[in-house]
Design a protein around this motif. Structure first.
Motif, mmCIF file in Angstrom:
data_model
loop_
_atom_site.group_PDB
_atom_site.id
_atom_site.type_symbol
_atom_site.label_atom_id
_atom_site.label_comp_id
_atom_site.label_asym_id
_atom_site.label_seq_id
_atom_site.Cartn_x
_atom_site.Cartn_y
_atom_site.Cartn_z
ATOM 1 N N ARG A 31 12.419 9.604 3.719
ATOM 2 C CA ARG A 31 11.542 10.152 2.690
ATOM 3 C C ARG A 31 10.332 9.240 2.574
ATOM 4 N NH1 ARG A 31 13.152 13.648 -1.057
ATOM 5 N NH2 ARG A 31 12.205 12.535 -2.802
ATOM 6 N N TYR A 32 9.211 9.733 3.059
ATOM 7 C CA TYR A 32 8.035 8.874 3.085
ATOM 8 C C TYR A 32 6.791 9.614 2.611
ATOM 9 C CZ TYR A 32 7.492 11.147 7.644
ATOM 10 O OH TYR A 32 7.384 12.058 8.663
ATOM 11 N N CYS A 33 5.856 8.832 2.196
ATOM 12 C CA CYS A 33 4.593 9.330 1.683
ATOM 13 C C CYS A 33 3.554 9.307 2.799
ATOM 14 C CB CYS A 33 4.087 8.453 0.545
ATOM 15 S SG CYS A 33 5.297 8.158 -0.756
ATOM 16 N N SER A 98 4.211 5.120 3.521
ATOM 17 C CA SER A 98 5.213 4.204 3.040
ATOM 18 C C SER A 98 6.435 4.992 2.617
ATOM 19 C CB SER A 98 4.677 3.397 1.849
ATOM 20 O OG SER A 98 5.537 2.321 1.552
ATOM 21 N N ALA A 99 7.572 4.325 2.576
ATOM 22 C CA ALA A 99 8.767 4.957 2.034
ATOM 23 C C ALA A 99 8.564 5.235 0.556
ATOM 24 C CB ALA A 99 9.972 4.046 2.241
ATOM 25 N N LEU A 107 -1.606 7.567 -5.511
ATOM 26 C CA LEU A 107 -2.750 7.177 -4.689
ATOM 27 C C LEU A 107 -3.198 5.744 -4.979
ATOM 28 C CD1 LEU A 107 -4.816 10.492 -4.729
ATOM 29 C CD2 LEU A 107 -3.675 9.442 -2.776
ATOM 30 N N ALA A 108 -2.249 4.913 -5.302
ATOM 31 C CA ALA A 108 -2.550 3.498 -5.493
ATOM 32 C C ALA A 108 -2.308 2.758 -4.184
ATOM 33 C CB ALA A 108 -1.690 2.921 -6.601
ATOM 34 N N THR A 109 -3.231 1.909 -3.796
ATOM 35 C CA THR A 109 -3.121 1.246 -2.500
ATOM 36 C C THR A 109 -1.865 0.387 -2.393
ATOM 37 O OG1 THR A 109 -4.512 -0.556 -3.327
ATOM 38 C CG2 THR A 109 -5.618 1.198 -2.110
ATOM 39 N N HIS A 110 -1.436 -0.210 -3.487
ATOM 40 C CA HIS A 110 -0.303 -1.120 -3.416
ATOM 41 C C HIS A 110 1.018 -0.406 -3.133
ATOM 42 C CE1 HIS A 110 -0.058 0.037 -7.719
ATOM 43 N NE2 HIS A 110 1.238 -0.085 -7.515
ATOM 44 N N ARG A 111 1.016 0.922 -3.220
ATOM 45 C CA ARG A 111 2.247 1.666 -2.940
ATOM 46 C C ARG A 111 2.416 1.968 -1.458
ATOM 47 N NH1 ARG A 111 3.587 6.111 -7.617
ATOM 48 N NH2 ARG A 111 3.659 4.668 -9.379
ATOM 49 N N TYR A 112 1.454 1.600 -0.659
ATOM 50 C CA TYR A 112 1.492 1.950 0.757
ATOM 51 C C TYR A 112 1.600 0.693 1.622
ATOM 52 C CZ TYR A 112 0.563 6.660 -0.663
ATOM 53 O OH TYR A 112 0.681 7.886 -1.237
ATOM 54 N N ARG A 113 2.588 0.739 2.495
ATOM 55 C CA ARG A 113 2.884 -0.420 3.334
ATOM 56 C C ARG A 113 2.162 -0.374 4.667
ATOM 57 N NH1 ARG A 113 9.005 -2.198 5.322
ATOM 58 N NH2 ARG A 113 8.350 -3.989 6.576
ATOM 59 N N TYR A 114 2.033 0.809 5.222
ATOM 60 C CA TYR A 114 1.485 0.937 6.568
ATOM 61 C C TYR A 114 0.093 1.568 6.522
ATOM 62 C CZ TYR A 114 6.438 0.392 7.541
ATOM 63 O OH TYR A 114 7.734 -0.067 7.567
ATOM 64 N N TRP A 115 -0.810 1.009 7.311
ATOM 65 C CA TRP A 115 -2.196 1.450 7.301
ATOM 66 C C TRP A 115 -2.733 1.587 8.719
ATOM 67 C CZ3 TRP A 115 -4.805 2.557 2.788
ATOM 68 C CH2 TRP A 115 -4.177 2.177 1.598
#
Length: 124
Positions: A31-33, A98-99, A107-115
């Motif tokens: 389950r990922y965003c 990110s998971a 849509l907060a940047t800190h919630r995303y691990r992979y870029w």
């Protein structure tokens, strides 16, 4: 190791359209965003649109009605269709993933691990 690669950026006149794509390699989780962000030099990176694992879509107010985020037919690929572009859409666009760790992705940047590394979109 997860890697994200964007494609589809470029230059377009105001009122025109572009389509961005993001392809992920590696295991993202069950389950990922999936999301798109953008950044103007000297400004903070801002969220544009995202897809939650349950396929709920979210958009920043500035792009509602003009941009559409969607999953592509291929697994772990998503796109951003951008129509009626204007000068304020000029930025480097990043895909992110990110998971899921909250009730929704957001849509907060800190919630995303992979870029991804980003792709330039220029509207003139």
């Amino acid at each position: 190791q997860v890697q994200l690669v964007e494609s589809g950026g470029g230059s377009v006149q105001a009122g025109g359209s572009l389509r961005l794509s993001c392809t992920a390699s590696g295991y993202l989780g069950s389950r990922y965003c999936m999301a798109w962000f953008r950044q103007v030099p000297g400004m903070l990176r801002e969220g544009v649109a995202n897809i939650d694992p349950d396929d709920t879509l979210h958009y920043d107010e500035s792009v509602k009605g003009r941009f559409v985020i969607s999953k592509a037919g291929r697994k772990d690929t998503w796109s951003l269709q951008m129509d009626n572009l204007n000068n304020e859409d000029t930025a480097i666009y990043y895909c992110a993933s990110s998971a899921l760790t909250h009730n929704s992705c957001g849509l907060a940047t800190h919630r995303y691990r992979y870029w991804g590394r980003g792709t330039q979109v220029t509207v003139s």
